[in-house]
Enzyme design. Structure first.
Site, PDB file in Angstrom:
ATOM      1  N   ASP A 196      -2.631  11.999  -2.360  1.00  0.00           N
ATOM      2  CA  ASP A 196      -2.729  13.415  -2.686  1.00  0.00           C
ATOM      3  C   ASP A 196      -2.929  13.518  -4.197  1.00  0.00           C
ATOM      4  OD1 ASP A 196      -2.338  16.108  -3.270  1.00  0.00           O
ATOM      5  OD2 ASP A 196      -0.685  16.342  -1.851  1.00  0.00           O
ATOM      6  N   GLU A 246       0.875  -1.173   0.000  1.00  0.00           N
ATOM      7  CA  GLU A 246       0.000   0.000   0.000  1.00  0.00           C
ATOM      8  C   GLU A 246       0.907   1.217   0.000  1.00  0.00           C
ATOM      9  OE1 GLU A 246      -3.417   2.561   2.308  1.00  0.00           O
ATOM     10  OE2 GLU A 246      -2.424   0.945   3.400  1.00  0.00           O
TER      11      GLU A 246
END
Length: 220
Positions: A124, A50
């Site tokens: 982001d 991840e």
């Protein structure tokens, strides 16, 4: 810097499954477990990453769901990683590890074909800097060095801009294989791990009525 952060940074040094390696060390000595993660975990199970894992919520949840895979969360923020590392150690989870590094350096930690799968969860969206998006070709080049052929990449995001960018400006021009994509995951009827696990922020977005987008694709 707050006392809590300092305390967490100090505790991070005690976690056997949290790795913090300086750029200088990587340049001079490399990473000790690169190409040998099976020895660290003590098995030959597939490795799932991840990227930009934050507090490790998703990494921990995936690992709880599937003990037959090894999960590694990656983030640059030590204070965030502290939470995932602490939880996994308290629960004595043997299939979880964390790496504190920039995603640009990720191939320094894994050998060719050592990674089976990658999750990118709510990164982001970098609205003004497309090349810094974790699904840009710049980053896919890093993933390609370590991801085994046919290994899927998952993108979950609340950013429609990032979803459209990934589909239209990255995947389509390159002809990458899309296994599934949707601009509204929870209205799509799709099952599997993409809907089985939710982060704190994902739950918050859903309560606000904000759709979650999802892509599962393979790079060449």
């Amino acid at each position: 810097m707050g006392k809590h952060k300092l305390a967490r940074f100090a505790e991070n040094l005690t976690f056997p499954n949290l790795f913090q390696v300086s750029f200088e060390h990587l340049e001079e000595h490399g990473f000790e477990w690169r190409g040998r993660w099976n020895e660290f975990f003590g098995n030959d199970n597939p490795i799932v990453l991840e990227l930009g894992c934050g507090k490790g919520e998703y990494t921990i949840a995936l690992a709880r769901e599937n003990a037959a895979r090894n999960y590694i969360g990656v983030d640059i923020k030590g204070a965030r990683l502290w939470r995932g590392a602490k939880t996994s150690n308290e629960e004595q989870m043997k299939n979880v590890a964390f790496i504190r590094t920039r995603i640009e350096m990720i191939a320094s930690f894994f050998a060719k074909d050592e990674v089976s799968e990658i999750w990118i969860t709510f990164p982001d969206p970098q609205p003004k800097k497309p090349m810094k998006r974790l699904t840009s070709e710049r980053f896919l080049g890093h993933y390609r060095e370590m991801l085994r052929p046919g290994g899927p990449i998952h993108l979950k995001t609340d950013s429609r801009e990032l979803y459209d960018y990934t589909m239209d400006e990255v995947i389509a021009p390159a002809g990458y294989e899309v296994e599934f994509s949707t601009s509204d995951l929870y209205a799509s009827g799709y099952g599997g791990m993409a809907t089985a696990v939710q982060t704190f922020y994902e739950s918050m977005f859903l309560k606000e009525g904000k759709p979650i987008t999802y892509i599962k694709f393979k790079i060449k």
